[in-house]
Write an enzyme that holds these catalytic residues in place. Structure first.
Site, PDB file in Angstrom:
ATOM      1  NE  ARG A  63     -97.005  29.249  -0.492  1.00 46.32           N
ATOM      2  CZ  ARG A  63     -97.605  29.822  -1.010  1.00 46.32           C
ATOM      3  NH1 ARG A  63     -96.768  29.105  -2.295  1.00 46.32           N
ATOM      4  NH2 ARG A  63     -98.078  30.825  -1.180  1.00 46.32           N
ATOM      5  CE1 TYR A 116     -92.875   4.148   7.146  1.00 44.70           C
ATOM      6  CE2 TYR A 116     -93.921   5.672   5.252  1.00 44.70           C
ATOM      7  CZ  TYR A 116     -93.429   5.385   6.835  1.00 44.70           C
ATOM      8  OH  TYR A 116     -93.073   5.932   7.838  1.00 44.70           O
ATOM      9  CG  ASP A 186     -89.009   5.135   0.565  1.00 46.03           C
ATOM     10  OD1 ASP A 186     -88.260   5.355   0.864  1.00 46.03           O
ATOM     11  OD2 ASP A 186     -89.850   5.174   1.195  1.00 46.03           O
ATOM     12  CE  LYS A 211     -87.669   6.954   9.094  1.00 44.14           C
ATOM     13  NZ  LYS A 211     -88.476   6.350   7.867  1.00 44.14           N
TER      14      LYS A 211
HETATM   15  C1  LIG Z   1     -89.400   6.544   7.798  1.00 46.84           C
HETATM   16  C2  LIG Z   1     -89.875   6.437   6.441  1.00 46.84           C
HETATM   17  C3  LIG Z   1     -90.742   6.964   5.938  1.00 46.84           C
HETATM   18  C4  LIG Z   1     -91.404   8.235   5.859  1.00 46.84           C
HETATM   19  O1  LIG Z   1     -90.744   8.913   6.466  1.00 46.84           O
HETATM   20  P1  LIG Z   1     -91.411  10.063   7.684  1.00 46.84           P
HETATM   21  O2  LIG Z   1     -90.498  10.881   7.722  1.00 46.84           O
HETATM   22  O3  LIG Z   1     -91.688   9.524   8.549  1.00 46.84           O
HETATM   23  O4  LIG Z   1     -92.509  10.681   6.475  1.00 46.84           O
HETATM   24  C5  LIG Z   1     -91.114   5.986   3.754  1.00 46.84           C
HETATM   25  N1  LIG Z   1     -89.772   5.131   3.199  1.00 46.84           N
HETATM   26  C6  LIG Z   1     -89.545   4.782   4.301  1.00 46.84           C
HETATM   27  C7  LIG Z   1     -88.779   3.375   4.185  1.00 46.84           C
HETATM   28  C8  LIG Z   1     -89.422   4.677   5.796  1.00 46.84           C
HETATM   29  O5  LIG Z   1     -88.425   4.045   6.466  1.00 46.84           O
END
Ligand SMILES: *Cc1c(COP(=O)(O)O)cnc(C)c1O
Length: 402
Positions: A63, A116, A186, A211
């Site tokens: 972990r 988001y 983010d 992404k």
């Molecule tokens: C998709 C996304 C997230 C979250 O990512 P996950 O891996 O789906 O939890 C966070 N911020 C933005 C801007 C996103 O497009």
């Protein structure tokens, strides 16, 4: 196991694509194979009682990190230019871990109104229950009056989710730091390749690795990179929450990361071609893409960003919902589904009105978010063309102003 020196650069003066090709790899630690092996492991054995009593081991428990987690987190740290990176099982977990590492009961945070949607939901429910108050601020607004004595963080996103508002991150960071608040961003849209978050004043830089880092729509992952000031508390919070990402998932993201630069170039080029083409379409009222000169804060994007990815939105001229459905159903290359950042094109309709409390979202007509994938642009244009033909055929001329 001693680390082979000098073969892998910790030298951030290298170009971003060179970093992508080299970071997190030490081939001569694993018999010369180019890629790091994938360690599946929980228990780490100590060779002698002396070693055990002295905690003399580079690794202590699955972990807490393995050579596999280190390969990816080291690569991301180099790319971000931060002091350290934690890996978590999703982008949303990266967001919640970052917030929980800076705020606790009795604290207050400021969050961009166009964040988001699941981030907003976390702040309004779990975070609220833990005694942290959230105030949303609008992009472009002078929000200095919203700071309180107990404001611990500003959480931001630029461009904003769905609606693509840009922000002046260096100015925001200066204000936040003056008030003793951390800056959390983010940065999934730009990735560290197109926006250097730490260099622009961000303390905790968040990526949904799901992404573009992964790029293949086959894995969930998140990362948070911290600068030196915030690294100890990020590492501590991550450890306390018991978060760890799976080795095979990490390997997929590490594999995707190697080609991030070339993929983003193509996403940008195709995305802009389609965006310009959409600007000329009679069915389209507006294209929300920060790299277009028509974008209200194009100048900020141009000043701070090194490029654009393949994600943007459009607002249609007023048409019926039936016409929007006909448009979507006529598409065959654009998949309808959430997430983005993979090699394939996607489209979703959205209504941001219930997701805004500090600003107003009042588009002229229905809105759609597009992700432009790696397909040939002519084919994507032809697909959208078929969609628009179906939209016109289905539109009864009576706009439904919802
Ligand atoms: C998709 C996304 C997230 C979250 O990512 P996950 O891996 O789906 O939890 C966070 N911020 C933005 C801007 C996103 O497009």
């Amino acid at each position: 196991m001693a680390r082979t020196p000098a073969k892998t650069p910790g030298d951030t003066k290298l170009g971003p694509n060179t970093i992508l090709a080299t970071a997190g790899r030490h081939p001569f630690e694993y018999h010369g194979f180019v890629n790091p092996p994938v360690y599946h492991g929980s228990t780490v054995l100590y060779p002698t009682a002396d070693d055990l009593f002295a905690h003399r081991s580079r690794y202590s428990y699955g972990r807490r990190g393995t050579p596999t987690t280190e390969a990816l987190s080291d690569a991301i740290t180099t790319l971000e230019g931060g002091a350290g990176t934690v890996l978590v099982p999703s982008g949303l977990a990266a967001i919640t871990t970052a917030i929980l590492s800076v705020a606790g009961a009795g604290d207050h945070i400021l969050v961009i109104d166009s964040t988001y949607a699941p981030t907003r939901h976390f702040c309004d429910t779990t975070l609220k229950r833990l005694g942290v108050e959230t105030t949303y601020y609008a992009a472009g607004e002078d929000f200095s009056a919203l700071f309180r004595e107990n404001t611990r963080a500003v959480f931001t996103e630029s461009p904003g989710s769905l609606t693509f508002e840009m922000q002046d991150i260096p100015a925001l960071a200066e204000l936040a730091h003056k008030r003793g608040a951390a800056v959390l961003m983010d940065n999934t849209w730009a990735t560290p390749l197109l926006f250097a978050a730490h260099a622009h004043g961000v303390d905790l830089s968040i990526q949904a690795g799901t992404k573009y880092f992964s790029g293949h729509s086959d894995v969930m992952m998140g990362s948070v990179s911290a600068n030196a000031d915030y690294w100890p508390r990020l590492r501590d919070t991550h450890g306390n929450l018991g978060l760890c990402a799976g080795p095979d998932d990490i390997n997929l993201v590490l594999r995707g990361l190697r080609t991030l630069g070339v993929r983003l170039e193509r996403h940008q080029k195709s995305g802009l071609e389609i965006a310009h083409w959409l600007e000329e379409r009679p069915e389209v009222a507006a294209v929300l893409h920060p790299a277009l000169e028509s974008h209200p804060s194009h100048a900020l994007w141009k000043r701070d960003f090194r490029g654009a990815c393949g994600l943007f939105s459009i607002v249609l001229k007023p048409v019926s919902e039936a016409a929007v459905r006909a448009f979507l159903d006529a598409l065959s290359l654009f998949g309808m589904g959430y997430s983005w950042g993979g090699y394939e094109s996607l489209i979703i309709p959205f209504d941001a009105r219930p997701l805004r409390t500090a600003s107003t979202w009042a588009p002229e007509g229905p809105a759609l978010r597009l992700h432009i994938g790696l397909e040939d642009v002519e084919d994507l244009r032809a697909d959208l063309d078929r969609g628009f033909a179906a939209l016109r055929a289905a539109d009864d001329g009576i706009a439904s102003p919802k």
